[in-house]
Design a protein around this motif. Structure first.
Motif, short mmCIF file in Angstrom:
data_model
loop_
_atom_site.label_atom_id
_atom_site.label_comp_id
_atom_site.label_asym_id
_atom_site.label_seq_id
_atom_site.Cartn_x
_atom_site.Cartn_y
_atom_site.Cartn_z
N UNK A 43 0.82 -1.15 -0.06
CA UNK A 43 0.00 0.08 0.03
C UNK A 43 0.63 1.15 0.17
N UNK A 44 1.49 1.63 -1.43
CA UNK A 44 2.42 2.72 -1.40
C UNK A 44 2.24 3.27 -2.69
N UNK A 45 2.35 4.69 -2.63
CA UNK A 45 2.42 5.04 -4.10
C UNK A 45 3.33 4.79 -5.09
N UNK A 46 3.58 5.08 -6.42
CA UNK A 46 4.27 5.11 -7.24
C UNK A 46 5.65 5.54 -7.01
N UNK A 47 5.82 6.72 -6.32
CA UNK A 47 6.62 7.40 -5.88
C UNK A 47 7.46 6.86 -4.96
N UNK A 48 6.70 6.18 -3.87
CA UNK A 48 7.56 5.57 -2.82
C UNK A 48 8.06 4.32 -3.15
N UNK A 49 7.42 3.54 -4.17
CA UNK A 49 8.06 2.44 -4.62
C UNK A 49 9.37 2.76 -5.47
N UNK A 50 9.25 3.94 -6.24
CA UNK A 50 10.42 4.39 -6.88
C UNK A 50 11.69 4.65 -6.13
N UNK A 51 11.35 5.21 -4.82
CA UNK A 51 12.26 5.51 -4.01
C UNK A 51 13.05 4.33 -3.45
N UNK A 52 12.07 3.25 -3.24
CA UNK A 52 12.89 2.07 -2.75
C UNK A 52 13.69 1.54 -3.71
N UNK A 53 13.11 1.52 -5.15
CA UNK A 53 14.07 1.07 -6.24
C UNK A 53 15.40 1.74 -6.25
N UNK A 54 15.34 3.14 -6.19
CA UNK A 54 16.52 3.94 -6.20
C UNK A 54 17.55 3.49 -5.15
#
Length: 119
Positions: A43-54
């Motif tokens: 339950x996270x935004x795409x922006x939050x997921x992108x931060x994890x990927x970074x």
């Protein structure tokens, strides 16, 4: 050289220190995924997921490729070998400690199953 390896390990262990990122890596072990697909189970935004990927990218554990407007990620397990090598230096310590524990438990079990030996 040692400082470079230490920095690399710091990034790897930082990346692995978060359950969300470990789950993302597990998903990527099954093959290439989009950032959207990686975010889906959480339950996270795409922006939050992108931060994890970074963070995973900074550790060298993930490679991202942009095709059009879609970001595709794939696992790069190579850097985990450095973490495994570092952890394996402690394997001898833990193996020895577990051997001592096993002997202690076997002695205790033997004493409990034959209480007259202790007299």
């Amino acid at each position: 050289m040692v400082e470079q390896i230490s920095t690399s390990l710091d990034r790897i262990f930082h990346a692995l220190g978060d359950g969300t990122r470990r789950r993302m890596l597990a998903d990527l072990a099954g093959g290439e995924r989009t950032v959207s697909a990686l975010a889906e189970p959480f339950t996270m935004s795409l922006a939050a997921a992108s931060k994890h990927v970074k963070v995973l990218e900074a550790a060298g554990l993930v490679r991202r490729e942009i095709r059009g407007r879609t970001h595709f990620c794939r696992l790069d397990p190579g850097p985990m070998a450095n973490a495994h090598q570092w952890l394996s230096t402690y394997e001898h310590f833990w193996t020895g400690r577990l051997d001592v524990l096993e002997r202690l438990l076997r002695t205790e079990d033997a004493a409990l199953s034959n209480p007259q030996q202790g007299e």
